[in-house]
Design an enzyme around this catalytic site. Sequence first.
Site, PDB file in Angstrom:
ATOM      1  N   TYR A 112       4.729  -0.778  14.911  1.00 22.45           N
ATOM      2  CA  TYR A 112       3.703  -1.030  15.919  1.00 22.45           C
ATOM      3  C   TYR A 112       4.303  -1.370  17.280  1.00 22.45           C
ATOM      4  O   TYR A 112       3.675  -1.165  18.308  1.00 22.45           O
ATOM      5  CB  TYR A 112       2.788  -2.177  15.487  1.00 22.45           C
ATOM      6  CG  TYR A 112       1.891  -1.867  14.308  1.00 22.45           C
ATOM      7  CD1 TYR A 112       1.814  -0.586  13.770  1.00 22.45           C
ATOM      8  CD2 TYR A 112       1.122  -2.864  13.723  1.00 22.45           C
ATOM      9  CE1 TYR A 112       1.006  -0.312  12.686  1.00 22.45           C
ATOM     10  CE2 TYR A 112       0.301  -2.595  12.640  1.00 22.45           C
ATOM     11  CZ  TYR A 112       0.248  -1.316  12.124  1.00 22.45           C
ATOM     12  OH  TYR A 112      -0.571  -1.048  11.053  1.00 22.45           O
ATOM     13  N   LYS A 171       9.635   0.555   1.531  1.00 20.44           N
ATOM     14  CA  LYS A 171       9.717   1.978   1.200  1.00 20.44           C
ATOM     15  C   LYS A 171      11.180   2.395   1.345  1.00 20.44           C
ATOM     16  O   LYS A 171      11.534   3.334   2.054  1.00 20.44           O
ATOM     17  CB  LYS A 171       8.801   2.800   2.120  1.00 20.44           C
ATOM     18  CG  LYS A 171       8.547   4.228   1.637  1.00 20.44           C
ATOM     19  CD  LYS A 171       7.845   4.314   0.301  1.00 20.44           C
ATOM     20  CE  LYS A 171       7.570   5.778  -0.065  1.00 20.44           C
ATOM     21  NZ  LYS A 171       7.122   5.920  -1.470  1.00 20.44           N
ATOM     22  N   ASP A 173       3.598   2.249  -2.182  1.00 19.97           N
ATOM     23  CA  ASP A 173       2.629   3.049  -2.926  1.00 19.97           C
ATOM     24  C   ASP A 173       2.395   2.471  -4.315  1.00 19.97           C
ATOM     25  O   ASP A 173       1.257   2.389  -4.789  1.00 19.97           O
ATOM     26  CB  ASP A 173       3.064   4.520  -2.991  1.00 19.97           C
ATOM     27  CG  ASP A 173       4.541   4.707  -3.274  1.00 19.97           C
ATOM     28  OD1 ASP A 173       5.292   3.713  -3.311  1.00 19.97           O
ATOM     29  OD2 ASP A 173       4.963   5.868  -3.466  1.00 19.97           O
ATOM     30  N   ASP A 176      -0.354  -4.884   7.104  1.00 15.18           N
ATOM     31  CA  ASP A 176      -1.666  -4.588   7.666  1.00 15.18           C
ATOM     32  C   ASP A 176      -2.544  -3.914   6.615  1.00 15.18           C
ATOM     33  O   ASP A 176      -3.725  -4.256   6.427  1.00 15.18           O
ATOM     34  CB  ASP A 176      -1.483  -3.676   8.890  1.00 15.18           C
ATOM     35  CG  ASP A 176      -2.750  -3.516   9.709  1.00 15.18           C
ATOM     36  OD1 ASP A 176      -3.774  -4.148   9.373  1.00 15.18           O
ATOM     37  OD2 ASP A 176      -2.719  -2.755  10.686  1.00 15.18           O
ATOM     38  N   ASP A 186      -5.513  -6.029   3.703  1.00 15.11           N
ATOM     39  CA  ASP A 186      -6.913  -5.620   3.648  1.00 15.11           C
ATOM     40  C   ASP A 186      -7.316  -5.214   2.233  1.00 15.11           C
ATOM     41  O   ASP A 186      -8.445  -5.476   1.800  1.00 15.11           O
ATOM     42  CB  ASP A 186      -7.176  -4.469   4.616  1.00 15.11           C
ATOM     43  CG  ASP A 186      -7.324  -4.939   6.052  1.00 15.11           C
ATOM     44  OD1 ASP A 186      -7.375  -6.158   6.275  1.00 15.11           O
ATOM     45  OD2 ASP A 186      -7.374  -4.087   6.958  1.00 15.11           O
TER      46      ASP A 186
END
Length: 359
Positions: A142, A192, A224, A248, A252
Amino acid sequence: MKRIAILPGDGIGPEVMQEAVKILDAVGQKFSLQLEYEFGDVGGNAYDKHGTALPDQTLKLCEASDAILFGSVGGPQWEGLPPEEQPERAALLPLRKHFKLFCNLRPAKVFKALVKSSPLRSDIVGSGFDILCVRELTGGIYFGQPKAREGRGADEKAFDTMVYSRQEIERIAEVAFSSARIRRKRVTSIDKANVLTSMVLWRDVVTEVGKKFSDVELNHLYIDNATMQLVKDPHQFDVLLCGNMFGDIISDECAMLTGSMGLLPSASINEKSFGLFEPAGGSAPDIAGQGIANPVAQILSAAMMLRYSFGYEDAALAIERAVAGVLDAGIHTADIAVDKNKAIGTAAMGDALVGMLER
């Protein structure tokens, strides 16, 4: 004396903040805490009064305080503003940047009394679960440079850069392991590393930091697989340690597994334990002013403030136990009530929590 900057914001913010202050008064009296409040304008209401979502006087108030208790900002009446002036972007993000709030803490807890609210099957959710997502907030893709969009036609392209330094990884890992130490002593680091070089460094550094916390178990999962495991068996997780983008996403997912955003607090803290504490949900303009909003997320955010910025663990636990006790007693606001006819309002929920605290 601990000074708290209280920024109620927009929508249901002022209503639920009133109940959070009520609880802070009660727990302050119970534990002989010296708490001082000062209110400031923020968000859309601040824009209407001052022409900016984060007035200078509000920022100065925050600078002179020991923590920020934040409500919610935004609403349809401000959606027509330029993006850089909209309350969500012009208030919250500058506060995070100004105070270097690098660490986001998002608990995702299913209370025993509300297991039916979870979208997971009853045999999966069991009697509830309790996960803490620790997200790095100021680094990663980001904020990495360079990022750009360039070219035209078939050759047009856009790119972002995912960058993490050893220091950034070390400090967020320290928070995760320290948090696990006072919980169930288990950290799962999400990365990852099978395809991203930055995540190879992430895994290496987290492993090194973990060696300093020999009493805490460390596991690594690819993002994943982690998203699948959360749905399959959330009980296996205690503290989830994530970079900015993965945090992020996964925070959620954790939130939605609980079944109610109205119960979820969050905290963003810096290296000096200064923090901004806010509900995970939004300003809910559709129910603002009706006195039916659930104040629990705002109240639990206040409990996180007592724990993480002030070190008042006993007081924080007292609030959390009061919440659990009220919910177990079947005292629910409309968003979580099975029988809507028996739902109580915002102020009544605050009163019930004060009564439970004083027992």
